[in-house]
Design an enzyme around this catalytic site. Sequence first.
Site, mmCIF file in Angstrom:
data_model
loop_
_atom_site.group_PDB
_atom_site.id
_atom_site.type_symbol
_atom_site.label_atom_id
_atom_site.label_comp_id
_atom_site.label_asym_id
_atom_site.label_seq_id
_atom_site.Cartn_x
_atom_site.Cartn_y
_atom_site.Cartn_z
ATOM 1 N N ASP A 724 65.913 81.999 -39.312
ATOM 2 C CA ASP A 724 65.131 81.433 -38.220
ATOM 3 C C ASP A 724 65.043 79.938 -38.521
ATOM 4 O O ASP A 724 65.415 79.479 -39.608
ATOM 5 C CB ASP A 724 63.744 82.097 -38.119
HETATM 6 C C1 BGC Z 1 61.798 80.911 -33.260
HETATM 7 C C2 BGC Z 1 63.134 81.555 -32.945
HETATM 8 C C3 BGC Z 1 63.964 80.605 -32.116
HETATM 9 C C4 BGC Z 1 64.151 79.327 -32.917
HETATM 10 C C5 BGC Z 1 65.002 78.292 -32.214
HETATM 11 C C6 BGC Z 1 61.977 79.538 -33.899
HETATM 12 O O1 BGC Z 1 60.771 78.863 -33.967
HETATM 13 O O2 BGC Z 1 61.076 81.729 -34.122
HETATM 14 O O3 BGC Z 1 62.930 82.763 -32.259
HETATM 15 O O4 BGC Z 1 65.176 81.185 -31.767
HETATM 16 O O5 BGC Z 1 62.882 78.752 -33.168
HETATM 17 O O6 BGC Z 1 64.338 77.719 -31.148
#
Ligand code: BGC
Length: 803
Positions: A724
């Site tokens: 993530d």
């Molecule tokens: C989220 C993800 C997301 C990523 C990119 C993170 O803060 O948890 O689900 O895909 O950001 O935006």
Amino acid sequence: MSAFSKIVRLFFRLAQNIGGEVAGEKNIAPELASCARELAAEGIVLLKNDGALPIGDDEVALFGRVQQDYFCVGYGSGGDVKAPYKVNLVQGLKGVGIKLNPEVDKYYRDWCASNIPDEGFWGHWPMCFEEAPIADELVRKASQSAKTAIAVIGRAAGEDREQKLEKGSFYLTDGEIEMLDKVTKAFDKVVLVIDAGNIIDLSFLEGYGDKISAVLYAFQGGMESGNAVADVISGRVNPSGRLTDTIARTYSDYPSSENFGNKKFNNYCEDIYVGYRYFETFARECVLFPFGYGLSYTDFATSCVFDCDLENKRFEVEATIVNTGKRAGKEVVQVYVEMPQGRLGKPLRSLVGFKKTALIGAGEADNATISVALADIASYDDGGLTGNPSCFVLEQGEYRVYVGSNAREAQLVGKFSLDETIVVKEAEEICPPDKKHAFEVLYPKGESGEFTKGYRPVATRTSDLRERIEARLPSALVSRVKMSFGEVRRGERTLSEFVATLSDEDLESLTHGDLKMNSPLGAIGNAGAFGGITEQLRKKGVPPVTVTDGPSGIRLNSYASLLPSGTAIASSFNEELAERLYSLVAVEMNEKGTQMLLAPGMNLHRDPLCGRNFEYFSEDPLVSGKIAAAVVRGVQSGGVSACPKHFACNNQETARAKNDSRVSERALRELYFKSFEICIKESKPLCIMTSYNKINGVYSYHNYDLATTLLRKEWGYEGLVITDWWTKRAKNPNFKGVDDNAYRIRAQVDVLMPGGGSRLSGKYSHSARLAYGKGFKRSELQRSAENTLRFILNCKATKDKIG
Ligand code: BGC
């Protein structure tokens, strides 16, 4: 908006490198819009109806300010889509020709125009909007010409924005109660529409009794929200959505409620007893609406033939569903099992199969065959209570199979017995709790039907992770021949041969993204890029891969379709329709030049307060896994990649980046991993995203057991694993000096996203190569680089770009 809000919002925009004008045309493919509308409508659940719905030709008075300021989606990366339009409830109702009381309509239009809500900023978005005060006289007058009142209440939560146990979030506000009081007093027929992504408190319904004639739970439906609700209200669509979560009487009835929201760690004491598994076993009386529940404007009669083939370890239910009412409609056939308690203890109901019927005309019938492999319903013996530690077992005793239209009302259709306990699979211990952090887990004590809550010590680690990793370190790939990636694409060279020619620097570049969000290598507003992120790699033919959020549609600085929320999609129980919608999204992805959609979000709804529940599907792993698989199949049918997330246990937003989910291995394997297992086995996603949180003390992105032992070795996953967005630095307790990125790559979490200077880790200096000489091997970098390159070869949209 206050000056403070403006500054903070600017800060978040800059941090994410997203902002500026929205680009592009507002055109949405008509088939995508109509499919989104159909799915949003199928995801609406009719909870109550005494005949007020569907609305006929009579005039209706529409109350509640959300009619204008409709919540079409939740917040954060899974909601931030630049929708070309959003249909609110007034527009939707007018669009299908429902006559609205003009005075009430005008009142809300004017009031909302002069009370525009502050949209807030990251993590501080509004969860509700202040309700418009309504004069008794307006309501009274409207009730003289309109027979029915529709009252709408709206809520939103999101990423970094947990739903709260407060008025205006989980509970109604005083203003909303006042509105409902006035409307129910004046009108004989009141239809309540709940516009929300999460489950909110519905105990107030009991207080209103018959005064509320019908209730629709309209899970946020994206850009087509208002049209979808109007379709159901008008009867153009006969509701067929079913609850993917149990709605309990009060928040404290949920078994996770005592342990939810802690910042440091959460003990999952409820163990496998999540949602209906808990309520049907221990607390039937606490349920307002059971899992799987949802009404229709017609009636169905379902009869079943049950067949069990113990030799091949399967059983089958052949259901015939007759529409005995007067309107065409769809039913969701649900199959549950009750397993023998044995030594492990089991929930009284577990969903093991479901099928949505076709549209069945009045008086007509449809068939559904649901076949279940016994191996798929086996329990995991984490502590050896059955004498089979780390094995999936079917305990000796009687198995009862129930079929029906929800967890509570399903009827017994057949049973079979096993004379002895069968081991269906021997496994390896995966991220078990650590002895130092042991806790107690729930189990059913006493006699079936009169269970009380017993607690016993959770099974803790017995295996040696260090030994496991050391024994399985990959061996180095060696080659001296020069070659390009194009030769691999053309089948002239193998991928391993190519990887062997790459320098340390190249290898390392393949294991992190292009440092920031909104990479210059991709379309504006992207979430990042990886792959050919250096000149050197591109010269060798490796293209960059553009990555974009997310579950509610493509998040770029250009217009894109805003899709129904995850919960709406799942509530439809319609795998085919979900697949079709995402196959159309894949077309949109190709047009916009993104190759990976960071979706589906598929963590379980462990607790109704989790801010991201709207993105996710259900409290049940089968529903989550099957719907996720449909989404992945749809996306990947267009030659682009999906990325199911967040693997695993991202079940709360509070302190999500450092929280430790302490869970028994049994609950992990039967619930939290199970949904991913189903999705992976059924749809072969090309990529998976790990979660931010720790699982039993280890961050998911450093977790060898998770990304290597379970995912690759046990499940045979051949795709890529990415983090993530941003990670935290951490020392490796098993291998001194193999820390941070080396720790991650040793786990085979291949790509750090977005890759560089970060909110979470401070700075990007902890190169994996720095750990060479401390036992970290070039072969491990090669293994992850190979996973990245294999992704590029397996994804048509990126393969076509190989130089
Ligand atoms: C989220 C993800 C997301 C990523 C990119 C993170 O803060 O948890 O689900 O895909 O950001 O935006």
